[in-house]
Design an enzyme around this catalytic site. Structure first.
Site, PDB file in Angstrom:
ATOM      1  N   HIS A 307       0.855  -1.202   0.000  1.00 10.38           N
ATOM      2  CA  HIS A 307       0.000   0.000   0.000  1.00 10.38           C
ATOM      3  C   HIS A 307       0.879   1.237   0.000  1.00 10.38           C
ATOM      4  CE1 HIS A 307      -3.149   2.850   1.127  1.00 10.38           C
ATOM      5  NE2 HIS A 307      -3.988   1.925   0.726  1.00 10.38           N
ATOM      6  N   ASP A 364      -7.990  -5.021  -0.193  1.00 13.43           N
ATOM      7  CA  ASP A 364      -8.466  -5.884  -1.288  1.00 13.43           C
ATOM      8  C   ASP A 364      -8.098  -7.346  -1.100  1.00 13.43           C
ATOM      9  OD1 ASP A 364      -7.682  -3.093  -3.256  1.00 13.43           O
ATOM     10  OD2 ASP A 364      -9.697  -3.876  -2.917  1.00 13.43           O
TER      11      ASP A 364
END
Ligand code: SDX
Length: 428
Positions: A307, A364
């Protein structure tokens, strides 16, 4: 801390003010940099560059903190309802009971789409990706409501557009699913809650009773809350920059859907399941896949890992991972992808390559496993992400407009050919 930053270039020193946020994030305000020095900054991908000052979402990537308007995501996911969180993000405060009733009624009364819009679905190929359909349909809404194109729109106009967007996005999404299955469209049932209505439009079949499973409703409500906003991510920045040209809200949101579609962004939830299914299909021990993900010469990446901001853990992934076990157990679903995902996470988190780069499961990584368990088709996972993120996009667009922010137009450093003269074909 000194109130100013000093930058010295070629023995000349320039001073710039510091901006300190409510959580003590500090930025060098370089608005006057070019006027003072003729210099610009360069920061490909904006990894170190703030685009705005915002009061909507605070996240701390090192501490794994995520708050919407100051409320911790853990509390909202546990206690709140998606429409209430939408109200909070858009208006800045939790609604009173009356405000919630009025907001909910407004959404309920706009769930239908113009009958002429249904004709578009007949024109899309049956295998059209639902994100391509969603972006097209949202943009087409600006043509069915042309008053939304007025750049001098009133707050009332904007509020009506907001209600239409939040109310109709589940209808548009469900229509793409029904259309892909060749099944009859299911019209909204306004006696149902927002999440119930979406599930009903997706999975009900005429002449059969559709029974809503409270486990599924609760899981989807939680997932939508967890996706509702995430400060200046790729798709939100897209919505803000499109809106900064005074483009209408429908077009700005349609642009955000397109940005979210990419597999490095919201499209990752679909890519994770595709990756896990490939790993199950092709087999091989976990280390083979971990080594492939680390190999710079191999295009394989661990989708759902890493991320831009979270370098310890994504608090949303922590919550979703916990509800994975709960939802699958309550639904009696045994999904080998979940075991594969957990094994992958356990090995990766002990691997130096992932540890030193701060690569952890993101929102996700596990969400697709729950979507699949509640019957959402894989190619619609990112559509669910978009339904969740819509209130955040709207809140961010509204903030950009109310701040009277200038049109977004970054600079560049030119590295192309220097001046040269045109020559005719025979001289080339
Ligand atoms: C979302 O920004 C947001 O807030 C987004 C989001 C939201 O709510 O809006 O949180 C939603 O988009 C989540 C992210 C979903 N994407 C994925 O899961 C795709 C896989 N992840 C990566 O592609 C990547 O981690 C990104 C895109 C998420 C972040 O990329 P960055 O910040 O540009 O970091 P990078 O690509 O420069 O990676 C740094 C290093 C590199 O190695 P080195 O060059 O230092 O040797 O880490 C490596 C990368 O190769 N790396 C990975 C990896 N992700 C990064 N290596 C293997 N597998 C991965 N998944």
């Amino acid at each position: 801390m000194s109130e100013k930053a000093k930058i010295t270039v070629n023995d000349k020193t320039y001073e710039f003010p510091l901006t300190v946020g409510s959580e003590n994030e500090t930025a060098i305000d370089i608005s006057a940099l070019r006027a003072q020095s003729g210099l610009i900054t360069l920061d490909t991908g904006f990894k170190n560059t703030g685009s705005t000052k915002s009061a909507i979402t605070f996240l701390d990537g090192e501490k794994g903190i995520l708050r919407y308007r100051g409320y911790p995501i853990e509390q909202l996911a546990k206690e709140s309802d998606f429409l209430e969180v939408a109200y909070l993000l858009i208006n800045g405060e939790l609604p009173t009971a009356d405000q919630m009733d009025s907001f909910s009624d407004n959404i309920t009364n706009h769930t239908l789409i113009h009958e002429d819009m249904k004709r578009f679905y007949e024109a899309f190929p049956s295998n059209a990706h639902p994100m391509g359909i969603l972006s097209s349909m949202l943009s087409s809404m600006s043509t069915f409501y042309p008053e939304s194109q007025n750049p001098d729109r009133t707050d009332k106009d904007v509020e009506l557009t907001i209600h239409r967007l939040i109310a109709k996005i589940p209808t548009l999404a469900a229509l793409s699913y029904k259309s892909s299955k060749g099944q009859p469209y299911i019209y909204p049932d306004n006696s149902l809650s927002y999440v119930e209505n979406f599930l009903y439009m997706m999975f009900a079949v005429p002449s059969e009773d559709y029974v809503l499973d409270p486990v599924v409703v609760d899981a989807l409500n939680k997932l939508l809350i967890l996706h509702a906003d995430h400060e200046q991510n790729c798709s939100t920045s897209t919505v803000r920059i499109v809106g900064s040209s005074k483009a209408n809200l429908y077009s700005s949101i349609a642009a955000g859907v397109s940005a979210l579609w990419g597999p490095l962004h919201g499209g990752a939830n679909q890519a994770v399941i595709v990756m896990l299914e490939r790993m199950i299909r092709e087999g091989g021990d976990m280390q083979k896949w971990i080594d492939k993900a680390k190999d710079k010469n191999d295009p394989f990446r661990l989708m759902g890992f890493g991320h831009r901001v979270y370098k310890n853990f994504d608090p949303r992934a922590t919550i979703i991972k916990k509800s994975c076990d709960d939802v699958l157990e309550k639904l009696g679903v045994d999904d080998p992808a979940l075991e594969m995902a957990k094994e992958l996470e356990a090995i990766a988190l002990k691997d130096e390559y992932f540890i030193e780069r701060g690569l952890y499961p993101n929102v996700d990584f596990y969400s697709g496993i729950i979507y699949r368990a509640i019957g959402i088709p894989t190619e619609m996972f990112t559509v669910l992400f978009a339904i969740g993120r819509l209130p955040g996009w709207i809140a961010q667009w509204k903030e950009m407009v109310s701040n009277n922010e200038p049109i977004g137009r970054p600079r560049q450093v030119y590295i192309g050919a220097k001046e040269r003269n045109y020559t005719s074909f025979d001289k080339r």
